[in-house]
Design a protein around this motif. Structure first.
Motif, PDB file in Angstrom:
ATOM      1  N   SER A   1       0.832  -1.207   0.000  1.00 33.04           N
ATOM      2  CA  SER A   1       0.000   0.000   0.000  1.00 33.04           C
ATOM      3  C   SER A   1       0.864   1.253   0.000  1.00 33.04           C
ATOM      4  O   SER A   1       2.067   1.210   0.274  1.00 33.04           O
ATOM      5  N   ARG A   2       0.229   2.377  -0.292  1.00 28.35           N
ATOM      6  CA  ARG A   2       0.950   3.656  -0.265  1.00 28.35           C
ATOM      7  C   ARG A   2       1.547   3.910   1.105  1.00 28.35           C
ATOM      8  O   ARG A   2       2.699   4.334   1.215  1.00 28.35           O
ATOM      9  N   SER A   3       0.753   3.667   2.154  1.00 23.71           N
ATOM     10  CA  SER A   3       1.260   3.946   3.501  1.00 23.71           C
ATOM     11  C   SER A   3       2.458   3.063   3.830  1.00 23.71           C
ATOM     12  O   SER A   3       3.431   3.535   4.420  1.00 23.71           O
ATOM     13  N   GLU A   4       2.399   1.802   3.438  1.00 25.25           N
ATOM     14  CA  GLU A   4       3.536   0.905   3.698  1.00 25.25           C
ATOM     15  C   GLU A   4       4.796   1.421   3.009  1.00 25.25           C
ATOM     16  O   GLU A   4       5.869   1.475   3.601  1.00 25.25           O
ATOM     17  N   PHE A   5       4.672   1.838   1.762  1.00 27.69           N
ATOM     18  CA  PHE A   5       5.813   2.323   0.997  1.00 27.69           C
ATOM     19  C   PHE A   5       6.370   3.623   1.575  1.00 27.69           C
ATOM     20  O   PHE A   5       7.572   3.749   1.808  1.00 27.69           O
ATOM     21  N   TRP A   6       5.521   4.605   1.822  1.00 28.35           N
ATOM     22  CA  TRP A   6       6.005   5.923   2.240  1.00 28.35           C
ATOM     23  C   TRP A   6       6.454   5.960   3.690  1.00 28.35           C
ATOM     24  O   TRP A   6       7.355   6.731   4.033  1.00 28.35           O
ATOM     25  N   TRP A   7       5.896   5.137   4.582  1.00 29.16           N
ATOM     26  CA  TRP A   7       6.416   5.067   5.951  1.00 29.16           C
ATOM     27  C   TRP A   7       7.836   4.505   5.943  1.00 29.16           C
ATOM     28  O   TRP A   7       8.706   4.972   6.678  1.00 29.16           O
ATOM     29  N   VAL A   8       8.060   3.511   5.125  1.00 33.73           N
ATOM     30  CA  VAL A   8       9.413   2.930   5.027  1.00 33.73           C
ATOM     31  C   VAL A   8      10.367   3.961   4.437  1.00 33.73           C
ATOM     32  O   VAL A   8      11.509   4.097   4.891  1.00 33.73           O
ATOM     33  N   TYR A   9       9.930   4.692   3.435  1.00 36.10           N
ATOM     34  CA  TYR A   9      10.771   5.736   2.838  1.00 36.10           C
ATOM     35  C   TYR A   9      11.176   6.758   3.899  1.00 36.10           C
ATOM     36  O   TYR A   9      12.345   7.146   3.976  1.00 36.10           O
TER      37      TYR A   9
END
Length: 175
Positions: free
Chosen positions: A69-77
């Motif tokens: 998901s977007r949240s998974e990707f951007w939190w990791v970023y």
């Protein structure tokens, strides 16, 4: 009143083995699939918090199938940016007269190697969630324009039908 059924052709079914049903096989804690008003099928990836996203990042070290998901990707970023800030701080604190630091360079090199594969896998899964092949991650090799296109792709909305093409019925490792 019965609950909404998944879209036609849903390979997951409605039984207790449904990976999107509430239970131990669901790492995201999602309720059974129920499309909202005006939604045409699909299984959107759930939003995750900072800690869960980072945990999934490391537990799914080399998982290139599925979606993120977007949240998974951007939190990791965000996590990776914060770690790099700390590493840069260590490098500056330990720098000698010539402005370099063997300790800082070693930490930076080890960290870069440690996140190379999971970072690529996460980007691959995020592109899957937007309905694109994971190979689009290599557009970053085109200076500036490629990076802009990549950011637009990864920031884009999830495609409701991406699960049919990119999910194989197995969710990534539980958090």
């Amino acid at each position: 009143m019965s609950s909404p059924q998944p879209p036609a052709g849903d390979p997951y079914g409605q039984g207790p083995t449904d990976p999107y049903s509430q239970g131990p096989s669901d790492p995201y804690g999602q309720a059974p699939y129920a499309p909202g008003p005006g939604v045409q099928g699909g299984r959107p990836r759930p939003s995750v918090g900072f800690g869960q996203a980072v945990s999934l990042f490391f537990k799914n070290y080399a998982v290139f199938n599925g979606r993120a998901s977007r949240s998974e990707f951007w939190w990791v970023y965000l996590f990776l940016v914060l770690v790099n800030i700390v590493i840069n701080g260590i490098t500056r604190l330990t720098a000698g007269d010539n402005g370099t630091s063997a300790i800082g360079l070693a930490i930076s090199g080890v960290w870069s190697l440690a996140i190379l594969v999971p970072g690529l896998a996460l980007a691959w899964r995020r592109l899957h969630d937007t309905g694109r092949s994971g190979g689009w991650v290599f557009i970053n090799l085109i200076p500036l324009i490629g990076t802009i296109i990549y950011i637009v792709f990864t920031a884009g909305a999830s495609k409701p039908d991406a699960w049919q093409k990119y999910d194989n019925g197995k969710l990534p490792v539980e958090s």
